[in-house]
Design a protein around this motif. Sequence first.
Motif, PDB file in Angstrom:
ATOM      1  N   GLN A  84      43.246  19.183  16.513  1.00 42.17           N
ATOM      2  CA  GLN A  84      44.382  18.748  17.333  1.00 42.17           C
ATOM      3  C   GLN A  84      43.902  18.115  18.637  1.00 42.17           C
ATOM      4  O   GLN A  84      44.573  18.189  19.662  1.00 42.17           O
ATOM      5  CB  GLN A  84      45.308  19.927  17.629  1.00 42.17           C
ATOM      6  N   ARG A  85      42.761  17.480  18.589  1.00 37.39           N
ATOM      7  CA  ARG A  85      42.161  16.908  19.791  1.00 37.39           C
ATOM      8  C   ARG A  85      43.107  15.934  20.495  1.00 37.39           C
ATOM      9  O   ARG A  85      43.339  16.042  21.708  1.00 37.39           O
ATOM     10  CB  ARG A  85      40.844  16.207  19.443  1.00 37.39           C
ATOM     11  N   LYS A  86      43.652  14.965  19.769  1.00 41.63           N
ATOM     12  CA  LYS A  86      44.497  13.943  20.397  1.00 41.63           C
ATOM     13  C   LYS A  86      45.758  14.552  20.995  1.00 41.63           C
ATOM     14  O   LYS A  86      46.190  14.170  22.083  1.00 41.63           O
ATOM     15  CB  LYS A  86      44.841  12.851  19.387  1.00 41.63           C
ATOM     16  N   TYR A  87      46.351  15.495  20.281  1.00 43.04           N
ATOM     17  CA  TYR A  87      47.542  16.172  20.801  1.00 43.04           C
ATOM     18  C   TYR A  87      47.217  16.901  22.106  1.00 43.04           C
ATOM     19  O   TYR A  87      47.956  16.797  23.099  1.00 43.04           O
ATOM     20  CB  TYR A  87      48.068  17.161  19.767  1.00 43.04           C
ATOM     21  N   LEU A  88      46.086  17.621  22.134  1.00 44.56           N
ATOM     22  CA  LEU A  88      45.724  18.387  23.323  1.00 44.56           C
ATOM     23  C   LEU A  88      45.312  17.484  24.483  1.00 44.56           C
ATOM     24  O   LEU A  88      45.536  17.828  25.646  1.00 44.56           O
ATOM     25  CB  LEU A  88      44.602  19.371  22.978  1.00 44.56           C
ATOM     26  N   GLU A  89      44.733  16.344  24.179  1.00 44.74           N
ATOM     27  CA  GLU A  89      44.422  15.384  25.247  1.00 44.74           C
ATOM     28  C   GLU A  89      45.703  14.925  25.932  1.00 44.74           C
ATOM     29  O   GLU A  89      45.744  14.763  27.159  1.00 44.74           O
ATOM     30  CB  GLU A  89      43.655  14.192  24.670  1.00 44.74           C
ATOM     31  N   LYS A  90      46.751  14.708  25.156  1.00 40.51           N
ATOM     32  CA  LYS A  90      48.042  14.318  25.731  1.00 40.51           C
ATOM     33  C   LYS A  90      48.630  15.447  26.567  1.00 40.51           C
ATOM     34  O   LYS A  90      49.236  15.206  27.616  1.00 40.51           O
ATOM     35  CB  LYS A  90      49.009  13.917  24.617  1.00 40.51           C
ATOM     36  N   VAL A  91      48.460  16.678  26.102  1.00 40.24           N
ATOM     37  CA  VAL A  91      48.954  17.840  26.853  1.00 40.24           C
ATOM     38  C   VAL A  91      48.246  17.938  28.206  1.00 40.24           C
ATOM     39  O   VAL A  91      48.879  18.141  29.248  1.00 40.24           O
ATOM     40  CB  VAL A  91      48.749  19.140  26.047  1.00 40.24           C
ATOM     41  N   LEU A  92      46.936  17.789  28.210  1.00 31.29           N
ATOM     42  CA  LEU A  92      46.163  17.853  29.461  1.00 31.29           C
ATOM     43  C   LEU A  92      46.577  16.750  30.422  1.00 31.29           C
ATOM     44  O   LEU A  92      46.684  16.970  31.638  1.00 31.29           O
ATOM     45  CB  LEU A  92      44.669  17.746  29.157  1.00 31.29           C
ATOM     46  N   ASP A  93      46.829  15.565  29.892  1.00 37.07           N
ATOM     47  CA  ASP A  93      47.264  14.453  30.732  1.00 37.07           C
ATOM     48  C   ASP A  93      48.652  14.713  31.308  1.00 37.07           C
ATOM     49  O   ASP A  93      48.910  14.419  32.478  1.00 37.07           O
ATOM     50  CB  ASP A  93      47.255  13.163  29.907  1.00 37.07           C
TER      51      ASP A  93
END
Length: 268
Positions: A84-93
């Motif tokens: 879920q890397r891309k999803y979590l990158e969006k969450v962090l942003d």
Amino acid sequence: MIGQDYTQCHYDNCVYFQQSGGSFIYLLLYVDDMLIASKDKFLIDKLKSQLNDEFERKDLRAAKKILSMEIHRDQKVGKLYLSQRKYLEKVLDRFNMDNYKSVSNPLAAHFKLSAESCPKSEEEMERMSHIPYSSAVGSLMYAMVCARPDLAYAVSVVSCYMHNPDKDHWEAVKWILRYVKGSLDICLVFDKSKTATYDVAGFIDSDYGGDLNHKSCIFAYIFTICVGTISWKASLQSIEALSTTEVEYIAATEGVKEAIWLRGLITE
């Protein structure tokens, strides 16, 4: 699906399967998203044709993503990765975590969270109402449910204060986000070389008096198949125990219920 001679799974009503000769084909349904799995490409093409006769659909070919989970295959080594890397990158942003340093564990020991620090005055509640606590916890919870069992305990702790969080609780949530930042590459791995046996292995534990609010106990379990993690949970026990022995029995009961369901699903 039943009209096409598929069997609806008794243990999960969103799973349909059919046997044709020595081959099986499975359809997994989630609202309007679906996955088809089979070793026989002819069966897959046949099912796609049957689905086309019933409604319009979009064929995305070999599955690469579903429900924000990314599916990666390394056929040379026979491994499949669920990330879920891309999803979590969006969450962090979304929660502006770019300038924070990453940490190595989901929830540090110095966090002693309790309801005692929850806001009491209207002024404090108003101040905390502008902090996206529920949104952040919900985003972490979705990741935890899908592919990040390492977040289960930490998310279960901070989710207890969704109704009235304080700055200490928010610091704990930001700590979890900092851990996510440093662990984006963590994913579930399923290894083809480990499929000689399909035995389900389960692990259960509990923490006596781990919840500071009600002296309740936190239990957790995790189950694997072919060394890959398939089921996990961390939660407060629904009843109070009077001893460490009783705590273990309660945790074992919850774990055994999950084990019975998994055994039935896999057997079917």
